[in-house]
Design a protein around this motif. Structure first.
Motif, PDB file in Angstrom:
ATOM      1  N   GLU A  78       0.823  -1.215   0.000  1.00  0.00           N
ATOM      2  CA  GLU A  78       0.000   0.000   0.000  1.00  0.00           C
ATOM      3  C   GLU A  78       0.859   1.268   0.000  1.00  0.00           C
ATOM      4  OE1 GLU A  78      -3.162   0.391  -0.443  1.00  0.00           O
ATOM      5  OE2 GLU A  78      -3.672  -1.753  -0.464  1.00  0.00           O
ATOM      6  N   HIS A  79       2.063   1.204   0.544  1.00  0.00           N
ATOM      7  CA  HIS A  79       2.947   2.377   0.506  1.00  0.00           C
ATOM      8  C   HIS A  79       3.375   2.675  -0.927  1.00  0.00           C
ATOM      9  CE1 HIS A  79       3.224   2.673   4.852  1.00  0.00           C
ATOM     10  NE2 HIS A  79       3.455   1.371   4.906  1.00  0.00           N
ATOM     11  N   PHE A  80       3.764   1.642  -1.655  1.00  0.00           N
ATOM     12  CA  PHE A  80       4.126   1.843  -3.054  1.00  0.00           C
ATOM     13  C   PHE A  80       2.925   2.358  -3.844  1.00  0.00           C
ATOM     14  CE2 PHE A  80       6.795  -2.007  -1.917  1.00  0.00           C
ATOM     15  CZ  PHE A  80       7.959  -1.286  -1.713  1.00  0.00           C
ATOM     16  N   LEU A  81       1.766   1.770  -3.614  1.00  0.00           N
ATOM     17  CA  LEU A  81       0.574   2.173  -4.359  1.00  0.00           C
ATOM     18  C   LEU A  81       0.180   3.605  -4.047  1.00  0.00           C
ATOM     19  CD1 LEU A  81      -1.665   1.276  -6.313  1.00  0.00           C
ATOM     20  CD2 LEU A  81      -3.012   0.594  -4.313  1.00  0.00           C
ATOM     21  N   HIS A  82       0.286   4.003  -2.797  1.00  0.00           N
ATOM     22  CA  HIS A  82      -0.052   5.385  -2.441  1.00  0.00           C
ATOM     23  C   HIS A  82       0.803   6.364  -3.241  1.00  0.00           C
ATOM     24  CE1 HIS A  82      -0.850   9.037  -0.157  1.00  0.00           C
ATOM     25  NE2 HIS A  82       0.460   9.204  -0.135  1.00  0.00           N
ATOM     26  N   GLU A  83       2.112   6.114  -3.276  1.00  0.00           N
ATOM     27  CA  GLU A  83       2.995   7.025  -4.000  1.00  0.00           C
ATOM     28  C   GLU A  83       2.699   6.992  -5.502  1.00  0.00           C
ATOM     29  OE1 GLU A  83       7.226   7.488  -2.880  1.00  0.00           O
ATOM     30  OE2 GLU A  83       7.608   6.881  -4.953  1.00  0.00           O
ATOM     31  N   ALA A  84       2.505   5.807  -6.039  1.00  0.00           N
ATOM     32  CA  ALA A  84       2.228   5.679  -7.476  1.00  0.00           C
ATOM     33  C   ALA A  84       0.946   6.401  -7.866  1.00  0.00           C
ATOM     34  CB  ALA A  84       2.145   4.198  -7.862  1.00  0.00           C
ATOM     35  N   ARG A  85      -0.112   6.248  -7.047  1.00  0.00           N
ATOM     36  CA  ARG A  85      -1.377   6.899  -7.355  1.00  0.00           C
ATOM     37  C   ARG A  85      -1.280   8.412  -7.200  1.00  0.00           C
ATOM     38  NH1 ARG A  85      -3.423   5.506 -10.726  1.00  0.00           N
ATOM     39  NH2 ARG A  85      -5.417   6.432 -10.213  1.00  0.00           N
TER      40      ARG A  85
END
Length: 323
Positions: A239-246
């Motif tokens: 979710e940390h990677f996804l937060h930054e990507a989004r």
């Protein structure tokens, strides 16, 4: 030998001053550790008014890193040029150049978020002209000689130590950025792997009778995180990677091209896409990348997990890249 980069943008959603202070201090400690083990570069960047606390002051952070390291370069990629006072930026970069013995690299872009311009009451439509003025002013200011700025004679001191001036690149993914770099005889930093734009830049160098070079991302430059068990890391920290990507994807319009661009809407999609990759040390070595970009604190990653990733990279990957 691969170029090795540790990237920091200090994102932390829902941070308190105490937690964000600890994150900043950890990043500086990580930079010192990376420098001692031969990492090539620390990369940082600039964004303003972001709810997740994206770093707004890259030169302040660069100063802290340069002050605690001896060898690695610090690249600000990118400073949003039109948001800065040209004379003050010339001074700040000159001081950091002197402090570091020439280890600061600045990539100047114009940004792509109108809300950042609004925050500083800078007119979005004037960004190209303001960028031209900024770059021209920096080059004149660093000579240490008097010059005309907005109708008056000024002189900026101290002079930087780098000759002919601190390393300054023009960043962007447009022909306008390539023309700007060529006209001023500055190196060009395309924001993605864009061979056609590099060719256009070289044509403009010939047209203007200037000299320059291109520093372009490879066709494949994933953001890396190291873990003994990638499946577990994705499950716990995805979710940390996804937060930054989004967050990053939400800023990019159709005409913005970036080496780090994701269309994922779930952790599973992000993992399959490959922009962010969690690898074991052996998998990382096997990729045989020309440039390895480690992103230990991505998207608000817990500091302890960031340290685990950095230790794995420096202790079990880096010695094999240098072999």
């Amino acid at each position: 030998m691969s170029v090795t980069v540790v990237r920091f943008n200090l994102v932390e959603p829902g941070a308190t001053p105490a937690s964000l202070g600890a994150r900043y201090q950890a990043a500086v400690e990580m930079a010192r550790y990376a420098d001692d083990r031969g990492i090539t570069t620390v990369q940082t960047e600039e964004h303003h008014g972001v709810a997740n606390n994206w770093l707004p002051s890259p030169f302040a952070f660069a100063g802290a890193v340069l002050g605690t390291t001896r060898r690695l370069a610090v690249t600000v990629s990118a400073v949003i040029g039109p948001l800065h006072d040209p004379l003050r930026l010339a001074e700040d970069i000159a001081v950091l150049d002197l402090l570091s013995g020439g280890r600061l690299v600045t990539v100047a872009g114009i940004g792509y978020r109108p809300e950042e311009y609004a925050l500083f009451d800078v007119e979005w439509k004037r960004r190209g002209r303001l960028q031209d003025e900024l770059l021209q002013t920096l080059l004149k200011a660093w000579t240490g000689e008097p010059f005309t700025f907005r109708g008056r004679t000024v002189r900026v001191t101290p002079r930087p130590c780098s000759e002919p001036h601190p390393l300054l690149l023009v960043g962007g993914s447009s022909r306008a950025a390539a023309r700007r770099a060529a006209r001023l005889g500055l190196p060009f930093f395309p924001s993605a792997h864009l061979p056609e734009l590099e060719a256009y830049y070289k044509e403009r160098l010939t047209e203007y009778g200037t000299e320059g070079w291109t520093l372009m991302p490879a066709a494949e430059t994933p953001l890396l995180h190291l873990a003994e068990d990638p499946d577990r890391a994705w499950a716990v920290y995805g979710e940390h990677f996804l937060h930054e990507a989004r967050t990053y994807a939400s800023w990019q319009s159709g005409d913005i091209r970036s080496a780090v661009r994701s269309a994922a809407t779930s952790v599973a999609e992000l993992r399959a896409e490959g922009v962010y990759r969690v690898l074991t040390p052996d998998e990382c070595v096997a990729l045989d990348l020309d440039t390895c970009v480690l992103h230990p604190l991505a998207g608000g990653m817990p500091v302890d997990e960031g340290w685990r990733s950095l230790h794995l990279f420096c202790e079990r990957v880096l010695p094999r890249l240098a072999a």
